[in-house]
Design a protein around this motif. Structure first.
Motif, short mmCIF file in Angstrom:
data_model
loop_
_atom_site.label_atom_id
_atom_site.label_comp_id
_atom_site.label_asym_id
_atom_site.label_seq_id
_atom_site.Cartn_x
_atom_site.Cartn_y
_atom_site.Cartn_z
N VAL A 9 -2.28 1.40 5.86
CA VAL A 9 -3.44 1.82 5.06
C VAL A 9 -3.20 1.55 3.58
O VAL A 9 -4.08 1.04 2.87
N LYS A 10 -2.01 1.91 3.10
CA LYS A 10 -1.68 1.68 1.69
C LYS A 10 -1.72 0.19 1.37
O LYS A 10 -2.16 -0.22 0.28
N ALA A 11 -1.25 -0.63 2.29
CA ALA A 11 -1.25 -2.08 2.07
C ALA A 11 -2.68 -2.60 1.90
O ALA A 11 -2.96 -3.44 1.04
N GLU A 12 -3.58 -2.08 2.72
CA GLU A 12 -4.99 -2.49 2.61
C GLU A 12 -5.60 -2.01 1.30
O GLU A 12 -6.33 -2.75 0.63
N GLU A 13 -5.30 -0.76 0.93
CA GLU A 13 -5.85 -0.20 -0.30
C GLU A 13 -5.37 -0.96 -1.54
O GLU A 13 -6.13 -1.17 -2.48
N GLN A 14 -4.10 -1.36 -1.52
CA GLN A 14 -3.51 -1.99 -2.70
C GLN A 14 -3.50 -3.52 -2.62
O GLN A 14 -3.04 -4.19 -3.56
N ARG A 17 -1.68 -5.48 -0.84
CA ARG A 17 -0.29 -5.93 -0.90
C ARG A 17 0.25 -6.07 0.51
O ARG A 17 -0.23 -5.40 1.44
N PRO A 18 1.28 -6.87 0.70
CA PRO A 18 1.92 -6.93 2.03
C PRO A 18 2.52 -5.58 2.39
O PRO A 18 3.07 -4.88 1.52
N TRP A 19 2.45 -5.22 3.66
CA TRP A 19 2.98 -3.93 4.10
C TRP A 19 4.46 -3.79 3.81
O TRP A 19 4.94 -2.73 3.43
N TRP A 20 5.19 -4.91 3.96
CA TRP A 20 6.63 -4.85 3.75
C TRP A 20 6.99 -4.67 2.29
O TRP A 20 8.04 -4.11 1.95
N SER A 21 6.13 -5.12 1.40
CA SER A 21 6.37 -4.95 -0.04
C SER A 21 6.28 -3.48 -0.42
O SER A 21 7.12 -2.96 -1.17
#
Length: 471
Positions: A77-82, A84-88
């Motif tokens: 969810v944070k990756a989608e919001e920001q 950014r790649p999930w692993w980052s």
């Protein structure tokens, strides 16, 4: 006296007997790295760091595993919001957790595995559980059949008929709503891995079962984590691992929450206190003292006032160590700790009682100094350092000496302030030497108004911040 601890699974204090003489194996549920850590997150690592240190002091070789959950619904969810790649996101926050553990003096774990590095082990575990009738695949998901394991819910002491299993989005195909997901089918755009049952990603509970098995074997001594993990996480770990054939954990220990206004500290409540921010205002060693002082099973109700009280209490310990050092010179920690301290730590890691012994020893040391008994002063000095060392709180240890770990008051700024205060103290000393006591007293009063406490010692004047440790 043997070490005794409160075992969550039996709901009683038990004698701790390791499965391998002379060795203790510990698995601690570590960070889910969707955000930077607040002090509630770090409390668990700190409490188990103290347990680990005590086991080592008692002569055990300790293998300490603390995992990193680097794939999770919240991270995605944070990756989608920001955008950014999930692993980052996971890696940045993992580094923030590591920095917070280090800042508060936690020893590094023996192993710190990431969930995404153990997909093959998870697949192997699921394959056997499916073959043995404990799990099943449906719509690309893999679920654990809770009715297939007779011991389910013994840790949390619940009734299966009344169970409400937390459920994530997309968990379709369940035979029973109480079954839990071991593997989640891939959704468009989400990270996924190939398995015999389709592409997807691991469920939270499966990760820890697979990593505990790999690093500690089929059976190990102690499993720890926050009290909020008892259900569903730890309950589901037990079901998977024991159905797989593992003996799994022999003892369970859970630390309580850090709360604010009676609520668990969490990002969702918006009441978190980030470690990275707190060390700008409080010395890390004081934060460690604050979080370590209550019993690990007692809730900490956070407030600025309670932190100030912890700062003052630790300052009294530091003040004794500095004065004693000026009186008797450098004294190394004693090889053994006082019996009362050991008795407290052996009794379910009772840090509050252990710290009471520390403070009582400080009072005895101060009395010895006032009587100019240097032998007794040196002994109390050594005893206090030994006890603080076990708690990770010895301010004279090299671990706390560098300015980098003194960020709570600004290491470089402190050096500047110390130089300026020394100039003023030199002026005061010159006034005293020429018997201008009015000027000397005026300088002392001005420094006091600025928040500095001046103490004249045989080796010269020393200063400290009011309610804080000395310099």
């Amino acid at each position: 006296m043997s070490i005794r601890l409160y075992d969550t699974s039996s709901r009683q204090i038990r004698d701790f007997v390791p499965q391998t003489p002379g060795h203790v194996s510990i698995y601690l549920c570590g960070a889910t790295v969707q955000a930077a850590p607040h002090i509630g997150h770090i409390r668990s690592g700190l409490n188990f760091d103290i347990m680990r240190r005590w086991f080592a002091h008692r002569g055990f070789e300790v293998t300490f595993v603390r995992n990193v959950t680097d794939i999770d619904d919240k991270i995605i969810v944070k990756a989608e919001e920001q955008n950014r790649p999930w692993w980052s996101i996971g890696y940045d926050n993992e580094r923030a957790f590591t920095a917070a553990y280090e800042a508060l003096g936690c020893l590094p774990p023996t192993y710190e595995p990431r969930a995404t590095g153990h997909i093959p082990e998870m697949i192997e575990m699921m394959r056997k559980l499916i073959d043995d009738g404990h799990a099943y695949a449906a719509d690309g998901n893999v679920y654990f059949d809770v009715r297939s394991y007779d011991g389910y819910l013994q840790l949390s002491n619940q009734e299966l008929d009344n169970l409400l299993q937390p459920e994530g989005e997309g968990e379709t195909g369940k035979r029973d709503p109480r079954d839990f997901a071991m593997w989640k089918a891939a959704k468009p755009g989400e990270p996924s891995w190939e398995t015999p049952w389709g592409r997807g990603r691991p469920g939270w509970h499966l990760e820890c079962s697979a990593m505990a098995h790999k690093y500690l074997g089929a059976s190990f001594d102690l499993h720890g984590g926050g009290v909020d993990l008892v259900f569903p996480h730890h309950e589901n770990e037990i079901a998977q691992s024991k159905a797989y054939g593992d003996g799994f954990a022999r003892y369970w220990a859970h630390n309580a929450w850090v709360t604010m206004s009676g609520e668990k500290m969490s990002k969702s409540l918006g009441n978190s206190v980030l470690v990275s921010e707190m060390v700008k205002h409080w010395r890390p060693i004081v934060l460690r003292y604050y979080l370590a002082s209550p019993h690990y099973r007692s809730t900490i109700e956070y407030s600025d006032e309670s932190l100030r009280e912890a700062d003052a209490a630790f300052g009294r310990i530091e003040g004794f160590l500095q004065r004693a050092g000026e009186t008797v010179g450098d004294v190394r920690p004693a090889d053994e700790v006082p019996a009362a301290f050991a008795e407290a730590m052996d009794d379910d890691f009772a840090v509050p009682q252990a710290l009471a012994v520390v403070h009582n020893t400080v009072r005895q040391g101060n009395a010895a100094m006032s009587e100019d008994d240097k032998d007794a002063t040196a002994q109390k000095f050594a005893d206090v350092r030994a006890m603080l060392g076990i708690l990770g709180l010895d301010p004279l240890d090299s671990r706390w000496q560098s300015s980098a770990t003194d960020a709570g008051r600004g290491g470089e700024l402190r050096d500047v302030v110390d130089s300026l205060v020394r100039l003023v103290l030199d002026q005061r000393q010159a006034a005293r030497q020429r018997k201008d006591y009015a000027t000397a007293d005026a300088i002392r009063d001005e420094l006091k108004q600025a928040g500095l406490v001046i103490e004249d010692t045989p080796s010269g004047p020393r200063w400290e911040l009011g309610g804080s440790g000395g310099h």
